[in-house]
Write a protein that holds these residues in place. Structure first.
Motif, short mmCIF file in Angstrom:
data_model
loop_
_atom_site.label_atom_id
_atom_site.label_comp_id
_atom_site.label_asym_id
_atom_site.label_seq_id
_atom_site.Cartn_x
_atom_site.Cartn_y
_atom_site.Cartn_z
N ASP A 122 0.82 -1.21 0.00
CA ASP A 122 0.00 0.00 0.00
C ASP A 122 0.86 1.27 0.00
O ASP A 122 0.42 2.31 -0.49
CB ASP A 122 -1.00 -0.01 1.16
N HIS A 123 2.08 1.19 0.50
CA HIS A 123 2.98 2.35 0.44
C HIS A 123 3.47 2.57 -0.99
O HIS A 123 3.64 3.71 -1.44
CB HIS A 123 4.16 2.11 1.38
N GLU A 126 0.67 4.21 -2.80
CA GLU A 126 0.60 5.62 -2.41
C GLU A 126 1.49 6.49 -3.29
O GLU A 126 1.17 7.63 -3.61
CB GLU A 126 1.02 5.74 -0.95
N GLN A 127 2.65 5.93 -3.68
CA GLN A 127 3.62 6.68 -4.47
C GLN A 127 3.47 6.45 -5.97
O GLN A 127 4.20 7.05 -6.76
CB GLN A 127 5.04 6.29 -4.04
N GLN A 250 -0.86 7.10 9.96
CA GLN A 250 -0.59 5.84 9.26
C GLN A 250 -1.40 4.74 9.92
O GLN A 250 -1.44 4.64 11.15
CB GLN A 250 0.90 5.48 9.32
N PRO A 286 1.63 3.35 4.15
CA PRO A 286 1.33 4.68 3.62
C PRO A 286 0.94 5.65 4.73
O PRO A 286 0.64 5.26 5.86
CB PRO A 286 0.16 4.43 2.67
N ARG A 292 1.84 13.70 1.45
CA ARG A 292 0.58 14.39 1.66
C ARG A 292 0.51 15.64 0.78
O ARG A 292 1.55 16.13 0.33
CB ARG A 292 0.42 14.76 3.15
#
Length: 319
Positions: A122-123, A126-127, A250, A286, A292
């Motif tokens: 999931d991180h 996110e990117q 997080q 994430p 953000r």
């Protein structure tokens, strides 16, 4: 009075007599072997302990003066020393109140602090970057380690200091070229870590090399205890969260890890010998500040709490 029994202590010989009242087994959770390093005004230097409950710890060095006073040396003693700790927990002698001690990082002098980048699915999402096909390895210097309740010092050299809650594990048995199916035999236990990160140094300066951005002094809070692997239901199924000033930033689960503990040990041990006390930080989920919109960074006066189910919480003030 004979030592009271505690869950998961089957096969451990009872060699001591305890003076405390018997405690009902039904009132106790399964064995929670939570090892700590601490300091106390009663004794010089650091000592090894095991948590009895939320209010008290057992001073292992008082229980058995032959034990070393540093966690790394304790882990080098293997099962022999762990059985002494289990016996101390079973008997509940040499107790200190938490108000009488200062809890340190469970490991303060590892040979290596090995970190894994981009290790949560999931991180990566996110990117908007691909999930790695091989572990991304970097490092922190051991001098970055501080205790679970020590301050994080903002360096004058960075204006973009960020948070990253991470699951950490500690090597308990030396090994090289370790196979995945044997990897957990080399793990002593797990703890909470905070991979504090100076994003300007990690992502903009110095050729975008990660090391300097990750290894400022105080950039690696660890704790609150080293929880032995047999005291955890599943290290790859734990809720993992970070709070800044009480607001959750997080929230994920360690089941999102791309490379689990066994795979990381097998991979890294191809290149280096792993020794007792070596620390692995296994990546963050994430919710970090840099991604953000707009980015958010830590400032003096902030409080950061990193929490992992079954392992506990570390709380650090930013100064």
């Amino acid at each position: 009075m004979l030592c009271w029994a505690r869950g998961l202590l089957r096969g451990v010989q009872k060699k001591t007599v305890c003076s405390l009242p018997r405690r009902g087994i039904s009132q106790l959770p399964p064995l929670r072997m939570r090892l700590i390093q601490f300091q106390s005004s009663f004794f010089p230097g650091q000592r090894i302990g095991v948590e009895l409950d939320l209010q008290t710890i057992i001073d292992l060095n008082a229980f058995n003066p032959s034990l070393p006073h540093k966690m790394k040396e304790f882990l080098e003693g293997g099962d022999k020393f762990l059985e002494i700790a289990k016996r101390a927990l079973d008997c509940s002698q040499t107790i200190l109140a938490r108000s009488q001690i200062k809890v340190m990082a469970p490991i303060t002098d590892p040979e290596k602090v090995i970190c894994i980048g981009m290790n949560y699915v999931d991180h990566c999402l996110e990117q908007n970057v691909p999930v790695p096909t091989e572990p991304i390895i970097f490092s922190k210097f051991p001098s970055s380690i501080v205790g679970p309740f020590d301050p994080i010092v903002l360096p004058a050299e960075s204006q973009k200091v960020d948070w990253e809650v991470e699951l950490a594990f500690v090597i308990g048995k030396k090994g090289k070229h370790i196979k995945e199916q044997d990897a957990m035999e080399h793990v002593a236990g797990f703890m909470v870590a905070h991979d504090v990160s100076a994003r300007d140094w990690q992502m903009e300066k110095n050729g975008k090399q990660w090391l300097l951005g990750k290894t400022f002094d105080t950039f690696c809070p660890l704790g609150p205890a080293l929880v032995t692997k047999d005291s955890i239901s599943d290290p790859h199924g734990l809720g993992i969260r970070c709070y800044v000033n009480g607001s959750i930033v997080q929230s994920s689960n360690t089941n999102q890890m791309v490379f689990k503990t066994e795979a990381l040990i097998a991979w890294v041990s191809k290149f280096v010998t792993l020794n007792p006390g070596d620390v692995f930080l296994t990546g963050t989920p994430p919710g970090v500040g840099v991604f953000r919109k707009p980015p958010v960074y830590l400032k003096a006066g902030d409080w950061v709490e990193c929490e992992i189910e079954e392992l506990g919480v570390i709380r650090n003030k930013v100064v």
